[in-house]
Design a protein around this motif. Sequence first.
Motif, PDB file in Angstrom:
ATOM      1  N   ILE A  28       0.929  -1.254   0.001  1.00 57.27           N
ATOM      2  CA  ILE A  28       0.077   0.047  -0.184  1.00 57.27           C
ATOM      3  C   ILE A  28       0.880   1.129   0.003  1.00 57.27           C
ATOM      4  O   ILE A  28       0.726   2.141  -0.790  1.00 57.27           O
ATOM      5  CB  ILE A  28      -1.011   0.117   1.274  1.00 57.27           C
ATOM      6  CG1 ILE A  28      -2.007  -1.112   0.926  1.00 57.27           C
ATOM      7  CG2 ILE A  28      -1.675   1.305   1.268  1.00 57.27           C
ATOM      8  CD1 ILE A  28      -2.987  -1.285   2.229  1.00 57.27           C
ATOM      9  N   VAL A  29       2.040   1.355   0.775  1.00 61.31           N
ATOM     10  CA  VAL A  29       2.760   2.245   0.875  1.00 61.31           C
ATOM     11  C   VAL A  29       3.304   2.548  -0.399  1.00 61.31           C
ATOM     12  O   VAL A  29       3.621   3.935  -1.025  1.00 61.31           O
ATOM     13  CB  VAL A  29       3.939   2.224   2.020  1.00 61.31           C
ATOM     14  CG1 VAL A  29       4.897   3.313   1.757  1.00 61.31           C
ATOM     15  CG2 VAL A  29       3.158   2.147   3.320  1.00 61.31           C
ATOM     16  N   LEU A  30       4.045   1.329  -1.088  1.00 63.32           N
ATOM     17  CA  LEU A  30       4.433   1.724  -2.472  1.00 63.32           C
ATOM     18  C   LEU A  30       3.700   2.015  -3.398  1.00 63.32           C
ATOM     19  O   LEU A  30       4.168   2.972  -4.336  1.00 63.32           O
ATOM     20  CB  LEU A  30       4.961   0.249  -2.944  1.00 63.32           C
ATOM     21  CG  LEU A  30       6.337  -0.505  -1.951  1.00 63.32           C
ATOM     22  CD1 LEU A  30       6.531  -1.851  -2.604  1.00 63.32           C
ATOM     23  CD2 LEU A  30       7.448   0.382  -2.392  1.00 63.32           C
ATOM     24  N   ALA A  31       2.509   1.702  -3.481  1.00 65.18           N
ATOM     25  CA  ALA A  31       1.403   2.001  -4.268  1.00 65.18           C
ATOM     26  C   ALA A  31       1.056   3.772  -4.162  1.00 65.18           C
ATOM     27  O   ALA A  31       0.847   4.262  -5.207  1.00 65.18           O
ATOM     28  CB  ALA A  31       0.122   1.132  -4.195  1.00 65.18           C
ATOM     29  N   GLY A  73       4.663   0.478 -11.484  1.00 64.47           N
ATOM     30  CA  GLY A  73       6.094   0.257 -11.324  1.00 64.47           C
ATOM     31  C   GLY A  73       6.821  -0.007 -10.083  1.00 64.47           C
ATOM     32  O   GLY A  73       7.637  -0.733 -10.021  1.00 64.47           O
ATOM     33  N   GLN A  74       6.403   0.891  -9.038  1.00 63.36           N
ATOM     34  CA  GLN A  74       6.994   0.534  -7.682  1.00 63.36           C
ATOM     35  C   GLN A  74       6.833  -0.983  -7.271  1.00 63.36           C
ATOM     36  O   GLN A  74       7.589  -1.588  -6.803  1.00 63.36           O
ATOM     37  CB  GLN A  74       6.223   1.517  -6.656  1.00 63.36           C
ATOM     38  CG  GLN A  74       6.660   2.884  -7.026  1.00 63.36           C
ATOM     39  CD  GLN A  74       8.014   3.331  -6.372  1.00 63.36           C
ATOM     40  OE1 GLN A  74       8.817   2.267  -5.865  1.00 63.36           O
ATOM     41  NE2 GLN A  74       8.463   4.391  -6.829  1.00 63.36           N
ATOM     42  N   ILE A  75       5.621  -1.536  -7.580  1.00 60.15           N
ATOM     43  CA  ILE A  75       5.074  -2.909  -7.350  1.00 60.15           C
ATOM     44  C   ILE A  75       5.888  -3.725  -8.133  1.00 60.15           C
ATOM     45  O   ILE A  75       6.419  -4.778  -7.759  1.00 60.15           O
ATOM     46  CB  ILE A  75       3.669  -3.067  -7.177  1.00 60.15           C
ATOM     47  CG1 ILE A  75       3.087  -2.427  -6.237  1.00 60.15           C
ATOM     48  CG2 ILE A  75       3.403  -4.712  -7.155  1.00 60.15           C
ATOM     49  CD1 ILE A  75       1.501  -2.417  -5.997  1.00 60.15           C
ATOM     50  N   GLY A  76       5.923  -3.319  -9.343  1.00 58.99           N
ATOM     51  CA  GLY A  76       6.941  -4.172 -10.072  1.00 58.99           C
ATOM     52  C   GLY A  76       8.466  -4.348 -10.014  1.00 58.99           C
ATOM     53  O   GLY A  76       8.942  -5.280 -10.500  1.00 58.99           O
ATOM     54  N   SER A  77       8.850  -3.507  -9.260  1.00 53.72           N
ATOM     55  CA  SER A  77      10.343  -3.624  -9.061  1.00 53.72           C
ATOM     56  C   SER A  77      10.321  -3.838  -7.329  1.00 53.72           C
ATOM     57  O   SER A  77      10.703  -5.034  -6.920  1.00 53.72           O
ATOM     58  CB  SER A  77      10.754  -2.078  -8.891  1.00 53.72           C
ATOM     59  OG  SER A  77      10.357  -1.083  -8.438  1.00 53.72           O
TER      60      SER A  77
END
Length: 255
Positions: A28-31, A73-77
């Motif tokens: 959630i924080v990343l997203a 992109g954040q979740i993908g990395s």
Amino acid sequence: MQWLTLFQKELLESWRNYKWIWFPLVLIVLAIMDPISSYYMPLIIESVGGLPDGAVMEIPTPLPREVLMMSLGQIGSIGILVIVLISMGTIAGERKSGVAELILVKPVAHSHYITAKFVAIMTMVWISFFLAMVGSWYYTNLLFGEISFISLLYVIFFYGLWLMFVVSIVVFLNTLFKNAGIIAFLSIIIVLSMSVLTQIFGRFITWSPNNISTYIHEYLITQEVSTDLIMTAIITVVLSAILIMASFFTFEKRD
């Protein structure tokens, strides 16, 4: 009944290890980080200062779909790294400690043992990913403009298949090695190698699972699910199924 017992055991272990608390929070924080930071970036730069007198910095406002893709992109990395961390010892740890032998000495099918673990991880990953993207969608709609909830569901569904593929790679490596560090290292290497190969041979492997985010972006622009996106999703599911079935074979051979 046997499979359900194993599945419930995995969910309970994840709960006792607090994975059901910290893992969704991390996603959630990343997203939501990108929608909020992108919106307040001019204020942040202004408050930090350091610009020459009279200097004006104009930062173009990103489109809503671009903000949603930033979250993806954040979740993908970083998110992928976290997913590898939570699943790298799911079978290897029990093989190393001997717990797997204690379970499999009973009339428990190897396929039930592996699929129960796989589905338990995916349940946590999909629920956490859904909550994270809903958070990103909320702030994107609030700060940048509207994206329909239906579009969000399409994004979650198709990108969720990519996350499933990553977990299937980690589960397969769990049946090959007992060292969690090696499993994590190889998982990341495989994902990175696939990304590089897709970029180099993009003309020949248009339906590579690594292309799924590209086709999702196209969907957000055109609002139409392309044939490439559907075929990439099918290939991703098929490869995931092959990896899980290969896990049955290697697990039976090694244990």
